[in-house]
Motif scaffolding. Structure first.
Motif, PDB file in Angstrom:
ATOM      1  N   ALA A 157       0.841  -1.206   0.000  1.00 50.77           N
ATOM      2  CA  ALA A 157       0.000   0.000   0.000  1.00 50.77           C
ATOM      3  C   ALA A 157       0.871   1.248   0.000  1.00 50.77           C
ATOM      4  CB  ALA A 157      -0.936  -0.003   1.209  1.00 50.77           C
ATOM      5  N   MET A 158       1.938   1.223   0.762  1.00 45.89           N
ATOM      6  CA  MET A 158       2.851   2.367   0.826  1.00 45.89           C
ATOM      7  C   MET A 158       3.412   2.670  -0.558  1.00 45.89           C
ATOM      8  SD  MET A 158       5.652   2.733   3.831  1.00 45.89           S
ATOM      9  CE  MET A 158       7.179   2.423   3.029  1.00 45.89           C
ATOM     10  N   SER A 159       3.851   1.653  -1.251  1.00 46.95           N
ATOM     11  CA  SER A 159       4.445   1.823  -2.573  1.00 46.95           C
ATOM     12  C   SER A 159       3.403   2.213  -3.627  1.00 46.95           C
ATOM     13  CB  SER A 159       5.139   0.515  -2.964  1.00 46.95           C
ATOM     14  OG  SER A 159       5.623   0.590  -4.260  1.00 46.95           O
ATOM     15  N   VAL A 160       2.309   1.489  -3.652  1.00 43.34           N
ATOM     16  CA  VAL A 160       1.279   1.709  -4.674  1.00 43.34           C
ATOM     17  C   VAL A 160       0.629   3.086  -4.501  1.00 43.34           C
ATOM     18  CG1 VAL A 160      -0.988   0.917  -5.477  1.00 43.34           C
ATOM     19  CG2 VAL A 160       0.833  -0.743  -5.071  1.00 43.34           C
ATOM     20  N   LEU A 161       0.256   3.430  -3.272  1.00 40.47           N
ATOM     21  CA  LEU A 161      -0.438   4.701  -3.045  1.00 40.47           C
ATOM     22  C   LEU A 161       0.489   5.905  -3.185  1.00 40.47           C
ATOM     23  CD1 LEU A 161      -2.795   3.598  -0.155  1.00 40.47           C
ATOM     24  CD2 LEU A 161      -3.418   4.061  -2.542  1.00 40.47           C
ATOM     25  N   ALA A 162       1.784   5.700  -2.975  1.00 41.54           N
ATOM     26  CA  ALA A 162       2.732   6.791  -3.205  1.00 41.54           C
ATOM     27  C   ALA A 162       2.777   7.138  -4.690  1.00 41.54           C
ATOM     28  CB  ALA A 162       4.119   6.405  -2.718  1.00 41.54           C
ATOM     29  N   ASP A 163       2.637   6.116  -5.538  1.00 44.26           N
ATOM     30  CA  ASP A 163       2.635   6.336  -6.990  1.00 44.26           C
ATOM     31  C   ASP A 163       1.276   6.762  -7.506  1.00 44.26           C
ATOM     32  OD1 ASP A 163       5.299   5.723  -7.339  1.00 44.26           O
ATOM     33  OD2 ASP A 163       4.927   3.612  -7.793  1.00 44.26           O
ATOM     34  N   ASN A 164       0.207   6.218  -6.904  1.00 44.10           N
ATOM     35  CA  ASN A 164      -1.140   6.496  -7.380  1.00 44.10           C
ATOM     36  C   ASN A 164      -2.099   6.533  -6.188  1.00 44.10           C
ATOM     37  OD1 ASN A 164      -3.636   6.632  -8.574  1.00 44.10           O
ATOM     38  ND2 ASN A 164      -3.519   4.624  -9.556  1.00 44.10           N
ATOM     39  N   PRO A 165      -2.345   7.722  -5.637  1.00 43.68           N
ATOM     40  CA  PRO A 165      -3.195   7.835  -4.446  1.00 43.68           C
ATOM     41  C   PRO A 165      -4.614   7.292  -4.625  1.00 43.68           C
ATOM     42  CG  PRO A 165      -2.017   9.880  -4.828  1.00 43.68           C
ATOM     43  CD  PRO A 165      -1.773   9.004  -6.028  1.00 43.68           C
ATOM     44  N   THR A 166      -5.065   7.123  -5.850  1.00 41.05           N
ATOM     45  CA  THR A 166      -6.421   6.610  -6.079  1.00 41.05           C
ATOM     46  C   THR A 166      -6.419   5.124  -6.441  1.00 41.05           C
ATOM     47  OG1 THR A 166      -6.397   7.262  -8.407  1.00 41.05           O
ATOM     48  CG2 THR A 166      -7.242   8.889  -6.819  1.00 41.05           C
ATOM     49  N   ALA A 167      -5.287   4.468  -6.265  1.00 42.57           N
ATOM     50  CA  ALA A 167      -5.198   3.049  -6.608  1.00 42.57           C
ATOM     51  C   ALA A 167      -6.258   2.251  -5.853  1.00 42.57           C
ATOM     52  CB  ALA A 167      -3.811   2.510  -6.277  1.00 42.57           C
ATOM     53  N   SER A 168      -6.704   1.194  -6.486  1.00 38.79           N
ATOM     54  CA  SER A 168      -7.751   0.356  -5.886  1.00 38.79           C
ATOM     55  C   SER A 168      -7.148  -0.642  -4.899  1.00 38.79           C
ATOM     56  CB  SER A 168      -8.485  -0.413  -6.984  1.00 38.79           C
ATOM     57  OG  SER A 168      -7.622  -1.390  -7.537  1.00 38.79           O
ATOM     58  N   LEU A 169      -8.014  -1.219  -4.085  1.00 41.82           N
ATOM     59  CA  LEU A 169      -7.573  -2.273  -3.172  1.00 41.82           C
ATOM     60  C   LEU A 169      -7.062  -3.474  -3.969  1.00 41.82           C
ATOM     61  CD1 LEU A 169     -10.230  -2.136  -0.321  1.00 41.82           C
ATOM     62  CD2 LEU A 169      -7.934  -1.148  -0.375  1.00 41.82           C
ATOM     63  N   ALA A 170      -7.635  -3.702  -5.143  1.00 38.96           N
ATOM     64  CA  ALA A 170      -7.162  -4.793  -6.004  1.00 38.96           C
ATOM     65  C   ALA A 170      -5.717  -4.539  -6.439  1.00 38.96           C
ATOM     66  CB  ALA A 170      -8.066  -4.943  -7.218  1.00 38.96           C
TER      67      ALA A 170
END
Length: 188
Positions: free
Chosen positions: A23-36
């Motif tokens: 989550a730290m990595s994904v949301l840092a790149d894309n704050p609207t990323a999905s839980l999937a």
């Protein structure tokens, strides 16, 4: 004597950490990323992610606490109370730069501050950074209360983005240090 920890507890802990790190990595790149997206990055199924965090808000709260814990641990490892203030500040800058753009994502999220308990936790822990900044402070420098702290975190945010774009880390740390200690614009 405590009961031995089951291997399931260790596996649960590792899975939870993998989800938070993803989550730290994904949301840092894309704050609207999905839980999937987060589940895929953590290499777990969505159902597994939902067993740990039933709602996105639960994951974001846990992520805020995780990032806060990582930040505090990095501050401690930087030993901000040791040595000359400039060297201590450089170590702190370097340690916090590792957290990258997730810091502003967590600390700028208004929902984290709607939860008073979480807000109190997130607003603590960097007092030692403020102390180092005060030890380095340029005599006669001005600004509203808390300004050095605000500038510190803004520069780290900018630095994390610059490192991500490929600028060598040492150059970014040098630039942050110059900005914190000397400013960035020459007076005419």
């Amino acid at each position: 004597m405590s009961a031995p920890q089951s291997s399931d507890g260790g596996a649960r802990s590792r899975t939870r950490k993998a989800i938070l790190d993803a989550a730290m990595s994904v949301l840092a790149d894309n704050p609207t990323a999905s839980l999937a997206d987060i589940a895929a990055a953590a290499e777990v199924g969505r159902s597994t992610l939902h067993r740990y965090f039933a709602e996105r808000t639960e994951l974001l709260r846990a992520l805020a606490l995780h990032v806060h814990e990582l930040s505090n641990a990095a501050i401690e490892r930087a030993e901000p109370d040791c040595g000359p203030p400039i060297e201590a500040l450089r170590r702190v800058v370097d340690s916090q730069l590792d957290l990258g753009p997730i810091v502003p994502f967590v600390y700028a999220d208004p929902s984290n501050y709607a939860d008073k308990e979480l807000a109190a936790i997130l607003d603590s822990g960097d007092e030692v950074i403020v102390d180092v900044l005060n030890r380095v402070a340029i005599e006669g420098s001005a600004g509203p209360p808390g300004w050095p702290r605000t500038v510190f975190w803004a520069l780290l945010n900018a630095g994390a983005g610059t490192v991500k774009q490929g600028t060598p880390r040492v150059q970014v740390v040098d630039a942050i240090m110059v900005s914190l200690t000397k400013g960035t614009i020459k007076p005419e």
